[in-house]
Design an enzyme around this catalytic site. Structure first.
Site, PDB file in Angstrom:
ATOM      1  N   ASP A  35     -18.163  17.313  -0.672  1.00  0.00           N
ATOM      2  CA  ASP A  35     -16.998  18.104  -0.246  1.00  0.00           C
ATOM      3  C   ASP A  35     -17.369  19.109   0.835  1.00  0.00           C
ATOM      4  OD1 ASP A  35     -14.249  18.866  -0.486  1.00  0.00           O
ATOM      5  OD2 ASP A  35     -14.891  20.664  -1.582  1.00  0.00           O
TER       6      ASP A  35
ATOM      7  N   HIS B  71     -19.267  20.692   6.261  1.00  0.00           N
ATOM      8  CA  HIS B  71     -19.237  22.075   6.772  1.00  0.00           C
ATOM      9  C   HIS B  71     -20.636  22.695   6.845  1.00  0.00           C
ATOM     10  CE1 HIS B  71     -15.104  21.319   6.175  1.00  0.00           C
ATOM     11  NE2 HIS B  71     -14.958  21.819   4.968  1.00  0.00           N
TER      12      HIS B  71
ATOM     13  N   HIS C  86     -12.807  21.056   9.866  1.00  0.00           N
ATOM     14  CA  HIS C  86     -12.035  22.222  10.307  1.00  0.00           C
ATOM     15  C   HIS C  86     -12.919  23.454  10.528  1.00  0.00           C
ATOM     16  CE1 HIS C  86     -11.989  23.396   6.053  1.00  0.00           C
ATOM     17  NE2 HIS C  86     -11.623  24.601   6.440  1.00  0.00           N
TER      18      HIS C  86
ATOM     19  N   LYS D 135     -10.951  14.644   6.851  1.00  0.00           N
ATOM     20  CA  LYS D 135     -12.026  14.375   5.910  1.00  0.00           C
ATOM     21  C   LYS D 135     -11.435  14.061   4.548  1.00  0.00           C
ATOM     22  CE  LYS D 135     -14.395  17.668   3.708  1.00  0.00           C
ATOM     23  NZ  LYS D 135     -13.968  18.641   2.706  1.00  0.00           N
TER      24      LYS D 135
ATOM     25  N   LYS E 194     -18.333  26.665  -5.877  1.00  0.00           N
ATOM     26  CA  LYS E 194     -16.997  27.100  -6.302  1.00  0.00           C
ATOM     27  C   LYS E 194     -17.186  28.125  -7.408  1.00  0.00           C
ATOM     28  CE  LYS E 194     -14.402  23.753  -4.246  1.00  0.00           C
ATOM     29  NZ  LYS E 194     -13.505  24.099  -3.136  1.00  0.00           N
TER      30      LYS E 194
ATOM     31  N   GLU F 198     -17.249  30.180  -2.361  1.00  0.00           N
ATOM     32  CA  GLU F 198     -15.815  30.265  -2.649  1.00  0.00           C
ATOM     33  C   GLU F 198     -15.619  30.862  -4.028  1.00  0.00           C
ATOM     34  OE1 GLU F 198     -13.325  26.951  -0.753  1.00  0.00           O
ATOM     35  OE2 GLU F 198     -14.963  25.921  -1.735  1.00  0.00           O
TER      36      GLU F 198
ATOM     37  N   LYS G 109     -12.944  26.971  13.609  1.00  0.00           N
ATOM     38  CA  LYS G 109     -12.916  28.411  13.305  1.00  0.00           C
ATOM     39  C   LYS G 109     -13.498  29.183  14.490  1.00  0.00           C
ATOM     40  CE  LYS G 109     -13.346  27.863   8.290  1.00  0.00           C
ATOM     41  NZ  LYS G 109     -12.215  28.477   7.602  1.00  0.00           N
TER      42      LYS G 109
HETATM   43  C1  BG6 Z   1     -12.404  21.884   2.426  1.00  0.00           C
HETATM   44  C2  BG6 Z   1     -12.853  21.519   1.033  1.00  0.00           C
HETATM   45  O1  BG6 Z   1     -12.948  20.998   3.374  1.00  0.00           O
HETATM   46  O2  BG6 Z   1     -12.837  23.200   2.735  1.00  0.00           O
HETATM   47  C3  BG6 Z   1     -12.357  22.531   0.024  1.00  0.00           C
HETATM   48  O3  BG6 Z   1     -12.384  20.231   0.708  1.00  0.00           O
HETATM   49  C4  BG6 Z   1     -12.720  23.933   0.438  1.00  0.00           C
HETATM   50  O4  BG6 Z   1     -12.875  22.248  -1.267  1.00  0.00           O
HETATM   51  C5  BG6 Z   1     -12.316  24.199   1.883  1.00  0.00           C
HETATM   52  O5  BG6 Z   1     -12.054  24.845  -0.434  1.00  0.00           O
HETATM   53  C6  BG6 Z   1     -12.835  25.524   2.371  1.00  0.00           C
HETATM   54  O6  BG6 Z   1     -12.274  25.823   3.615  1.00  0.00           O
HETATM   55  P1  BG6 Z   1     -12.061  27.329   4.077  1.00  0.00           P
HETATM   56  O7  BG6 Z   1     -11.514  27.201   5.468  1.00  0.00           O
HETATM   57  O8  BG6 Z   1     -11.106  27.953   3.113  1.00  0.00           O
HETATM   58  O9  BG6 Z   1     -13.413  27.962   4.022  1.00  0.00           O
END
Ligand code: BG6
Length: 513
Positions: A261, A266, A204, A174, A363, A242, A208
């Site tokens: 993002d 996600h 990703h 991505k 964030k 986050e 998980k």
């Molecule tokens: C990514 C984003 O796809 O996922 C990031 O670009 C983000 O900004 C991240 O921090 C979060 O992934 P995880 O696995 O840490 O929750």
């Protein structure tokens, strides 16, 4: 956290969980962007851990491709260092790393250089001869997204994409496009060379363990599905929170924002998994058909009313003073990029009509927490005195994606004692104590699935395009009315006040994970 006890039975179960039903064919993985951050932090450590678990086929080889001036020995040394730094298992087993390094080579070339693809083809043929990889290839695009189209085109023009026998697959990181139009153009460019069955688009989150476990919870237990609908569910909250800021990614983030993002990929993936119908089987297209149906059923979004954006100002996170978004490196001091999104969505189908789904991501929130929380309706009648039931919270099933991976169910229980008093308690399941093996990183699972030819946990063309369609609706409305109140939340708080008001309007409140 309680220590789990392993019995011979659990040991057997764990051992069985580690055995692959089939092993991948010998193959070469070509990583474009081999000197970048993703390769160092995620891909090499994932390959090393797959090798450690003996999941990689013999002869498995990797060709790193990048335009960084490095000798092969320097490249190998960098990758060894990356694994030492980022592998989830420590210390690194040198013999295992050596087995990976033996099949590792480096081709330096600009991604648009026709001659470079000639050298790459020669290197691939050498691997086939010397390591028995039989023409099987994974082309992994770990570069900045502007290079995706040119790499695809050159793989096609050079003949590499189709050369010889064996299968060819392409993994695309991505962001897959920037909006619907660019995603469609990228799909078109890819399909000029590869069929959809050859394409593995990474999200990703799907790799998980805990996200896959949502499917297991829902469809392997008899007790949840009958109540997983509008009759029993009051609403659903999906959170990807986050505590980190944008780190050193200001340049990228300015063009993306939280909507592109995280929300477009996600969050909408989590929504699909939480809301989908039971698939008839776990075959890739059957599962993805059901997920796409959810995206197609989302009620047209009234952006001004149902979507809230935010941007963090300076504040405190984890006891540390942190700058606001506009003070971050490579960010405009007048930036209107959002670092927070909350949305109220509805799904127009028989299962979910009138049941709101509240999604949020941000964030610099107070903590890192991703979860899907299913809040159930109250019991229709409580035969207890009012005094007994103060503070009784509704039943909530929380699927914790991270951290504290697991699930908990909030239920009412009687407080011990001579009087009838009730309190809410948690029934908890923690991965850490129920299974004594550490979960693999999402990338391990996804790379392995690609080598096995299983695209179930990757986003299909129509999924990605539907999700962009939704993001575009929001982006378009925001574009017409740039945010005037940014920054509108302090770092270390749970987002803008308007996000609280979004739920208060419905008589509800955000959870504090
Ligand atoms: C990514 C984003 O796809 O996922 C990031 O670009 C983000 O900004 C991240 O921090 C979060 O992934 P995880 O696995 O840490 O929750």
């Amino acid at each position: 956290m309680a220590q789990a006890v392993t019995t011979p039975l659990t040991q057997n179960v764990l051992r069985e969980g580690l055995i692959l039903p089939r092993t991948p064919d010998p193959a070469v993985m070509v990583i474009f962007g081999a000197s970048g951050d993703l390769t160092a932090r995620k891909l090499m450590p994932a390959l090393y851990n797959l090798a450690l678990n003996r999941y990689l086929p013999s002869g498995f080889s990797v060709i790193g491709v990048a335009d960084t001036a490095l000798s092969e020995a320097e490249y190998k040394a960098n990758m060894a260092e990356a694994v030492r730094k980022f592998s989830r298992t420590q210390p690194v087993d040198h013999a295992v790393w050596q087995s990976v390094a033996d099949g590792l080579s480096y081709v330096r070339m600009p991604f648009d250089d026709a001659d470079g693809y000639g050298r790459l083809a020669a290197e691939l043929e050498r691997m086939d001869r010397e390591r028995g990889t039989n023409g099987n290839r994974v082309f992994y695009f770990a570069t900045a997204p502007q290079f995706f189209p040119v790499i695809v085109e050159r793989l096609g023009a050079s003949g590499i994409a189709r050369a010889g026998q064996g299968w060819k697959r392409v993994v695309i990181e991505k962001p897959f496009g920037h909006d619907l139009k660019s995603a469609q153009a990228l799909n078109q460019a890819i399909h000029a060379v590869f069929t959809e069955q050859q394409v593995y688009r990474i999200d990703h989150y799907l790799g998980k363990e805990t996200v896959q476990n949502v499917l297991v919870f829902r469809f392997a237990n008899g007790i949840f599905e009958p109540i997983w609908n509008r009759r029993y569910v009051d609403h659903i909250q999906i959170t990807v929170a986050e505590d980190i800021g944008i780190e050193r990614r200001g340049k990228y983030y300015e063009t993306a924002g939280a909507l592109r993002d995280i929300f477009q990929n996600h969050l909408l993936q989590l929504l699909s998994i939480a809301a989908m119908e039971a698939p008839a089987n776990f075959d890739a297209d059957t599962v993805r058909d059901e997920k796409v149906k959810v995206l197609k059923s989302i009620h047209p979004i009234e952006v001004a009313k149902d979507v809230i954006r935010g941007q963090y100002g300076p504040g405190w996170v984890g006891g540390q003073q942190v700058p606001g978004y506009r003070q971050e490196q490579n960010v405009s001091p007048a930036s209107t990029t959002e670092t927070y999104v909350a949305a109220r969505l509805r799904i127009d189908n028989w299962r979910w009509a009138e049941t709101p789904f509240y999604l949020r991501t941000g964030k610099r929130l107070p903590s890192r927490a991703s979860e899907i929380a299913i809040q159930f309706k109250n019991a229709p009648h409580l035969p207890f005195a009012r005094t007994a039931i103060q503070d009784l919270a509704p039943n909530v099933l929380v699927m914790r994606i991270q951290p504290h991976e697991g699930a908990s169910l909030k239920i009412a229980a009687k407080i011990p004692g001579p009087v009838m008093r009730l309190r809410t308690v948690n029934m908890d399941f923690f991965y850490g104590s129920s299974f004594l093996i550490e979960s693999p990183d999402a990338y391990e699972r996804l790379v392995l699935d690609c080598l096995l030819g299983d695209p179930t946990l990757f986003a299909r063309e129509d999924e990605v395009e539907r999700a962009w369609g939704l993001a575009d609706t929001i982006e378009k409305s925001w574009g017409m009315q740039p945010a005037a109140d940014f920054p509108n939340y302090a770092a270390g708080t749970w987002g803008p006040e308007a996000a609280d008001a979004l739920l208060e309007r419905d008589g509800r409140r955000w959870r504090r994970p």
